[in-house]
Design an enzyme around this catalytic site. Structure first.
Site, PDB file in Angstrom:
ATOM      1  N   HIS A 166       0.838  -1.205   0.000  1.00  5.79           N
ATOM      2  CA  HIS A 166       0.000   0.000   0.000  1.00  5.79           C
ATOM      3  C   HIS A 166       0.872   1.254   0.000  1.00  5.79           C
ATOM      4  CE1 HIS A 166      -3.571  -2.421   0.960  1.00  5.79           C
ATOM      5  NE2 HIS A 166      -4.296  -1.348   0.740  1.00  5.79           N
ATOM      6  N   ARG A 167       1.883   1.251   0.860  1.00  3.83           N
ATOM      7  CA  ARG A 167       2.755   2.423   0.971  1.00  3.83           C
ATOM      8  C   ARG A 167       3.413   2.719  -0.374  1.00  3.83           C
ATOM      9  NH1 ARG A 167       2.609   6.639   3.335  1.00  3.83           N
ATOM     10  NH2 ARG A 167       2.425   5.703   5.394  1.00  3.83           N
TER      11      ARG A 167
END
Ligand code: SF4
Lengths: 221, 300
Positions: free
Chosen positions: A39-40
């Protein structure tokens, strides 16, 4: 009465808007596993104006880090695959939903209010699995089609999996601002109030000395 | 006569294999009991998925949950037993081997660099709790690998001795449950540590998760009464399996008590999800091995 839906990717907004809280969904097509580090990286790349090396919007995100192994032909296969706790992805996940117009996210537990609002705005849903039943879901995965970002470690990599009738998935957040766990919380809070009363506990009285944050009083003299 | 490093390694490998794939029989019984109690379709459906999953894991010999956790070992050494070689090396090698052979997911990373060792070992993992058993001539090993959905809901608070610590304990557990709902994959076992220090309090709470059998009571009647009360209160919140509603959120509340300071004491709460990955064996000084949690599997 909840309804059952069998969908094949890609999903469109109309299909998603039709889904109501508690409906059952079975999905067929390619899904993308994504956890914390994935996600990051995805959000950072999109913020920098870069393109993702995979087409998220054509499928769904699954909050999952599978157990995988190489088969006799040196091809990755899924051993066990189930959901990881979804509340962790409330904020980064909401960013992604907006940025790529993602229609469906699969996970366990809940995503918090920001995600509920985002899903209503975009036309997207959160689909609940049964937590931990990873041997069961592995049977619904036909093939690992591709993998990205293995430098993040195997659990954090993006596994592109072709699934057939993955489900039953329960609509836990629909695109109309409703959340199963929020509804449950409202019901639970009432039961909790009675439970405290029965147990002779004043719910407003903080029995724990710590942790608490005591703000400074007044101004520095 | 002695317990050899190579024997410890092969037993611990076997334990991690058993733990990852096969649910301990008493957990299965508790799940069946939970299923029987439910009357809603939703709750029954969650139990069904869990029990079907356990059967598939057994038939296919694969991990029952994808999060094969982080390895922890409880080793109790009889003072009349003799160990030859380095047991820590045996634990480490067994886990490395189990990671590829079972397989277990590669979970262990360096928290700052985020480098994944790929072996589920390194930077102090496996974490080992050593204890001694006076007058015994065996080594007991409880191999645990615990997923983090239930681990990250572990919580600790501090209560003043001017307060009613029993009430504080009930409130602590209810608050943690109300905050966690479906996230730790209920039905869960709840471990509670009353008193002790910051570390020992959580340690006794965690070890209590593996109490045999599930749902049995602490011999101290005060603690047992709290266990009973908390169990009823938690299940009364109608959260049920996965938090979707139902009668069984917890399969058992296991509380332990430890002497503490006269001023203030910690109360610690920790969950074990339904996917209980632990297995225990006893290695005798003469090399005999007894598998305790999974006797039906026999080991070697
Ligand atoms: S909480 Fe337990 S059952 Fe749920 S995903 Fe994590 S390890 Fe698996």
């Amino acid at each position: 009465m909840s309804k059952s839906y069998h969908f094949t990717f890609p999903l469109n907004e109309e299909q998603i808007r039709e889904l109501q809280l508690g409906d059952l969904v079975y999905l067929t097509g390619n899904i993308y596993t994504m956890r914390d580090m994935g996600h990051r990286r995805a959000v950072d790349m999109l913020n920098e104006g870069k393109e993702l090396p995979f087409d998220l919007a054509s499928g769904a995100i699954w909050h999952c880090g599978p157990i995988v192994r190489k088969d006799a032909n040196d091809k990755w296969e899924t051993v066990s695959a189930g959901s990881t706790t979804s509340s962790r992805f409330t904020y980064l996940g909401s960013d992604l939903i907006k940025k790529v117009k993602l229609r469906a996210t699969i996970g366990k537990g809940q995503m918090l209010q920001t995600a509920v609002d985002t899903m209503q705005e975009v036309g997207s849903v959160f689909l609940n699995t049964t937590g931990g039943t990873a041997a069961l879901y592995a049977q619904q995965i036909e093939e690992i089609v591709d993998v990205h970002w293995t430098d993040l470690g195997l659990p954090e990599a993006i596994w592109v999996m072709r699934v057939k009738d993955l489900g039953p998935l329960v609509v836990g957040i629909d695109s109309h601002g409703r959340s199963l766990f929020n509804d449950k919380k409202i019901e639970m809070d009432q039961l909790l109030a009675q439970t405290y009363k029965d147990a002779k506990i004043d719910p407003t009285y903080n029995l724990a000395y710590l942790p608490k944050r005591v703000p400074a009083s007044g101004t520095k003299k | 006569m002695s317990i050899k490093q190579s024997l410890i390694e092969s037993v611990v490998f076997e334990l991690y294999k058993q733990a990852s794939i096969e649910i301990p029989p008493d957990v299965m019984r508790a799940l069946q009991k939970g299923y029987d109690l439910e009357d809603s379709l939703v709750a029954k459906g969650q139990f069904e998925a869990i029990m079907e999953n356990i059967n598939i894991a057994h038939t296919k010999q694969v991990g029952m949950c994808q999060d094969t956790g982080v390895p922890i070992i409880y080793a109790d050494l009889g003072l009349k037993a003799q160990v030859e070689g380095d047991p820590y090396e045996a634990f480490t090698e067994a886990i490395k081997k189990a990671t590829t052979a079972v397989p277990m997911r590669q979970n262990v990373i360096n928290p700052l660099t985020k480098k994944n060792s790929g072996t589920n070992t390194g930077w102090g993992i496996p974490y080992v709790h050593w204890d001694t058993l006076p007058d015994k001539d065996y080594l007991d090993i409880l191999a645990v690998t615990k997923g983090f959905g239930s681990e990250m809901r572990g919580s600790q608070c501090w209560v003043l001795s001017s307060e009613d610590v029993g009430r504080a304990t009930v409130k602590a557990v209810l608050d943690v449950v109300a905050d966690s709902m479906g996230e730790p994959c209920p039905p869960v076992i709840i471990g509670v540590g009353i008193g002790g220090f910051a570390d020992s309090s959580m340690s006794i709470a965690k070890k209590a998760l593996f109490r045999d059998p599930i749902g049995s009571r602490n011999p101290d009647p005060d603690v047992a009464a709290l266990e009973e009360e908390i169990e009823t209160a938690v299940n009364g919140l109608n959260l049920g399996p996965m938090g979707f509603g139902g009668k069984t959120y917890t399969l058992g509340v296991h509380a332990e008590l430890s002497g503490s300071h006269t001023a203030v004491m910690p109360v610690s709460v920790i969950f074990q999800c339904w996917a209980c990955r632990y297995a225990k064996a006893r290695i005798h000084n003469d090399g005999r091995v007894e598998y305790i949690t999974h006797p039906h599997l026999g080991g070697k």
